[in-house]
Design a protein around this motif. Structure first.
Motif, PDB file in Angstrom:
ATOM      1  N   ARG A 155       0.853  -1.189   0.000  1.00  0.00           N
ATOM      2  CA  ARG A 155       0.000   0.000   0.000  1.00  0.00           C
ATOM      3  C   ARG A 155       0.888   1.239   0.000  1.00  0.00           C
ATOM      4  NH1 ARG A 155      -2.230  -2.666   4.127  1.00  0.00           N
ATOM      5  NH2 ARG A 155      -4.115  -3.801   3.641  1.00  0.00           N
ATOM      6  N   ALA A 156       0.367   2.316  -0.531  1.00  0.00           N
ATOM      7  CA  ALA A 156       1.108   3.572  -0.511  1.00  0.00           C
ATOM      8  C   ALA A 156       1.125   4.115   0.915  1.00  0.00           C
ATOM      9  CB  ALA A 156       0.447   4.577  -1.452  1.00  0.00           C
ATOM     10  N   ASN A 157       2.302   4.392   1.413  1.00  0.00           N
ATOM     11  CA  ASN A 157       2.462   4.912   2.761  1.00  0.00           C
ATOM     12  C   ASN A 157       3.392   6.113   2.689  1.00  0.00           C
ATOM     13  OD1 ASN A 157       3.080   5.416   5.416  1.00  0.00           O
ATOM     14  ND2 ASN A 157       3.490   3.290   5.955  1.00  0.00           N
ATOM     15  N   PRO A 158       2.905   7.307   3.025  1.00  0.00           N
ATOM     16  CA  PRO A 158       3.750   8.506   2.937  1.00  0.00           C
ATOM     17  C   PRO A 158       5.034   8.405   3.761  1.00  0.00           C
ATOM     18  CG  PRO A 158       1.473   9.106   3.389  1.00  0.00           C
ATOM     19  CD  PRO A 158       1.557   7.621   3.476  1.00  0.00           C
ATOM     20  N   ASN A 159       5.036   7.559   4.796  1.00  0.00           N
ATOM     21  CA  ASN A 159       6.227   7.440   5.643  1.00  0.00           C
ATOM     22  C   ASN A 159       7.428   6.875   4.896  1.00  0.00           C
ATOM     23  OD1 ASN A 159       4.922   8.449   7.877  1.00  0.00           O
ATOM     24  ND2 ASN A 159       4.235   6.442   8.560  1.00  0.00           N
ATOM     25  N   ILE A 160       7.186   6.233   3.763  1.00  0.00           N
ATOM     26  CA  ILE A 160       8.306   5.685   2.998  1.00  0.00           C
ATOM     27  C   ILE A 160       9.224   6.796   2.501  1.00  0.00           C
ATOM     28  CG2 ILE A 160       7.241   5.649   0.711  1.00  0.00           C
ATOM     29  CD1 ILE A 160       8.451   2.794   0.435  1.00  0.00           C
ATOM     30  N   ASN A 206       9.322  15.958   3.209  1.00  0.00           N
ATOM     31  CA  ASN A 206       8.031  16.292   3.818  1.00  0.00           C
ATOM     32  C   ASN A 206       7.965  17.727   4.330  1.00  0.00           C
ATOM     33  OD1 ASN A 206       9.647  15.988   6.055  1.00  0.00           O
ATOM     34  ND2 ASN A 206       8.574  14.196   6.844  1.00  0.00           N
ATOM     35  N   GLN A 207       9.089  18.466   4.306  1.00  0.00           N
ATOM     36  CA  GLN A 207       9.071  19.871   4.708  1.00  0.00           C
ATOM     37  C   GLN A 207       8.936  20.813   3.517  1.00  0.00           C
ATOM     38  OE1 GLN A 207      12.382  20.914   7.177  1.00  0.00           O
ATOM     39  NE2 GLN A 207      11.908  19.348   8.701  1.00  0.00           N
ATOM     40  N   MET A 208       8.970  20.237   2.309  1.00  0.00           N
ATOM     41  CA  MET A 208       8.893  21.119   1.144  1.00  0.00           C
ATOM     42  C   MET A 208       7.800  20.712   0.155  1.00  0.00           C
ATOM     43  SD  MET A 208      12.510  20.052  -0.608  1.00  0.00           S
ATOM     44  CE  MET A 208      12.265  21.049  -2.038  1.00  0.00           C
ATOM     45  N   ALA A 209       6.975  19.733   0.552  1.00  0.00           N
ATOM     46  CA  ALA A 209       5.913  19.288  -0.349  1.00  0.00           C
ATOM     47  C   ALA A 209       4.801  18.636   0.441  1.00  0.00           C
ATOM     48  CB  ALA A 209       6.480  18.299  -1.363  1.00  0.00           C
ATOM     49  N   ALA A 210       3.606  18.685  -0.128  1.00  0.00           N
ATOM     50  CA  ALA A 210       2.467  17.971   0.444  1.00  0.00           C
ATOM     51  C   ALA A 210       2.476  16.564  -0.162  1.00  0.00           C
ATOM     52  CB  ALA A 210       1.172  18.679   0.098  1.00  0.00           C
ATOM     53  N   ILE A 211       2.340  15.568   0.695  1.00  0.00           N
ATOM     54  CA  ILE A 211       2.335  14.178   0.226  1.00  0.00           C
ATOM     55  C   ILE A 211       0.960  13.604   0.520  1.00  0.00           C
ATOM     56  CG2 ILE A 211       3.411  11.912   0.451  1.00  0.00           C
ATOM     57  CD1 ILE A 211       5.927  13.457   1.503  1.00  0.00           C
ATOM     58  N   SER A 212       0.270  13.155  -0.530  1.00  0.00           N
ATOM     59  CA  SER A 212      -1.079  12.630  -0.336  1.00  0.00           C
ATOM     60  C   SER A 212      -1.205  11.228  -0.930  1.00  0.00           C
ATOM     61  CB  SER A 212      -2.103  13.569  -0.978  1.00  0.00           C
ATOM     62  OG  SER A 212      -1.839  13.710  -2.353  1.00  0.00           O
ATOM     63  N   VAL A 213      -2.270  10.534  -0.500  1.00  0.00           N
ATOM     64  CA  VAL A 213      -2.536   9.161  -0.952  1.00  0.00           C
ATOM     65  C   VAL A 213      -3.929   9.149  -1.593  1.00  0.00           C
ATOM     66  CG1 VAL A 213      -2.604   6.736  -0.266  1.00  0.00           C
ATOM     67  CG2 VAL A 213      -1.236   8.354   1.061  1.00  0.00           C
ATOM     68  N   PRO A 214      -4.018   9.461  -2.904  1.00  0.00           N
ATOM     69  CA  PRO A 214      -5.335   9.501  -3.553  1.00  0.00           C
ATOM     70  C   PRO A 214      -5.925   8.113  -3.801  1.00  0.00           C
ATOM     71  CG  PRO A 214      -3.619   9.932  -5.143  1.00  0.00           C
ATOM     72  CD  PRO A 214      -2.947   9.837  -3.805  1.00  0.00           C
ATOM     73  N   GLU A 215      -5.054   7.102  -3.942  1.00  0.00           N
ATOM     74  CA  GLU A 215      -5.477   5.720  -4.170  1.00  0.00           C
ATOM     75  C   GLU A 215      -4.633   4.821  -3.282  1.00  0.00           C
ATOM     76  OE1 GLU A 215      -4.891   4.731  -8.277  1.00  0.00           O
ATOM     77  OE2 GLU A 215      -5.786   6.586  -8.975  1.00  0.00           O
ATOM     78  N   PHE A 221       2.846   2.358  -6.645  1.00  0.00           N
ATOM     79  CA  PHE A 221       3.402   1.176  -5.995  1.00  0.00           C
ATOM     80  C   PHE A 221       2.921  -0.068  -6.732  1.00  0.00           C
ATOM     81  CE2 PHE A 221       3.810   4.448  -2.998  1.00  0.00           C
ATOM     82  CZ  PHE A 221       4.747   4.082  -2.044  1.00  0.00           C
ATOM     83  N   PRO A 222       3.847  -0.878  -7.232  1.00  0.00           N
ATOM     84  CA  PRO A 222       3.416  -2.116  -7.898  1.00  0.00           C
ATOM     85  C   PRO A 222       2.926  -3.135  -6.874  1.00  0.00           C
ATOM     86  CG  PRO A 222       5.810  -2.013  -7.779  1.00  0.00           C
ATOM     87  CD  PRO A 222       5.288  -0.714  -7.229  1.00  0.00           C
TER      88      PRO A 222
END
Length: 184
Positions: A30-35, A51-60, A101-102
């Motif tokens: 699964r997509a995990n922003p912590n990676i 993570n201090q210079m961009a927004a990281i989101s999980v749309p799927e 993520f495959p």
């Protein structure tokens, strides 16, 4: 003598925190922003956490989107993700970076489970090293006649109970991560 146990508990907590951070960087399909927590981007000559210079989101469930606040940094972010070697090729569309993520193969899942297990064992060793250090502290207190032999024995028992509690937590965290990886 209580400060000895507080010190032990604090150090054992740090072992658990470190293990949790380690586990968060292992992708389980699964997509995990912590990676992306350890990705450092060269930004105006300074290494900056992504993570201090961009927004990281999980749309799927299997996709991350990295949307930098400064779009001029897109190429640098893409380069940093490639250098971080997280096993995913970033796709840059000029506005955002997509990480798809495959699906994990069974063989790769088993390799990840072995890695998780190894990291769990390393955390247990770290907890036991804390116990050893504190046992030495108790022996030193006894040698310096600051505590009695009965106090030392009681302290060693209490320390073993604390150690067992943290070892059990490490096992639970490891089992949980292994189940997460093996679930499809």
């Amino acid at each position: 003598m209580e400060q000895v146990f507080e010190k032990a508990t604090g150090r054992m907590e740090k072992c658990l925190d470190s293990l949790e951070r380690d586990f968060s960087t292992i992708r389980a399909g699964r997509a995990n922003p912590n990676i992306l927590n350890n990705v450092m981007v060269e930004y105006y000559g300074t290494p900056t956490p992504l993570n201090q210079m961009a927004a990281i989101s999980v749309p799927e469930p299997r996709m991350l989107i990295v949307q930098p606040w400064d779009t001029t940094a897109l190429a640098d972010i893409e380069k940093a993700i490639n250098i971080a070697d997280i096993g995913i090729n970033p796709q840059n569309d000029g506005k955002v970076i997509r990480l798809t993520f495959p699906q994990l193969t069974e063989e790769h899942r088993k390799t990840l489970v072995k890695d998780v297990s190894k990291r769990g064992e390393e955390a247990k060793v770290a907890v036991r090293n804390v116990r050893r250090d504190v046992m030495d502290d108790l022996k030193k207190l006894k040698k310096d006649n600051e505590i009695t032999e009965d106090d030392q024995k009681a302290g060693e028992k209490k320390l073993q109970d604390i150690t067992d509690k943290y070892i059990k937590q490490v096992d639970e965290m490891t089992d949980k991560k292994e189940k997460e990886i093996l679930s499809i």
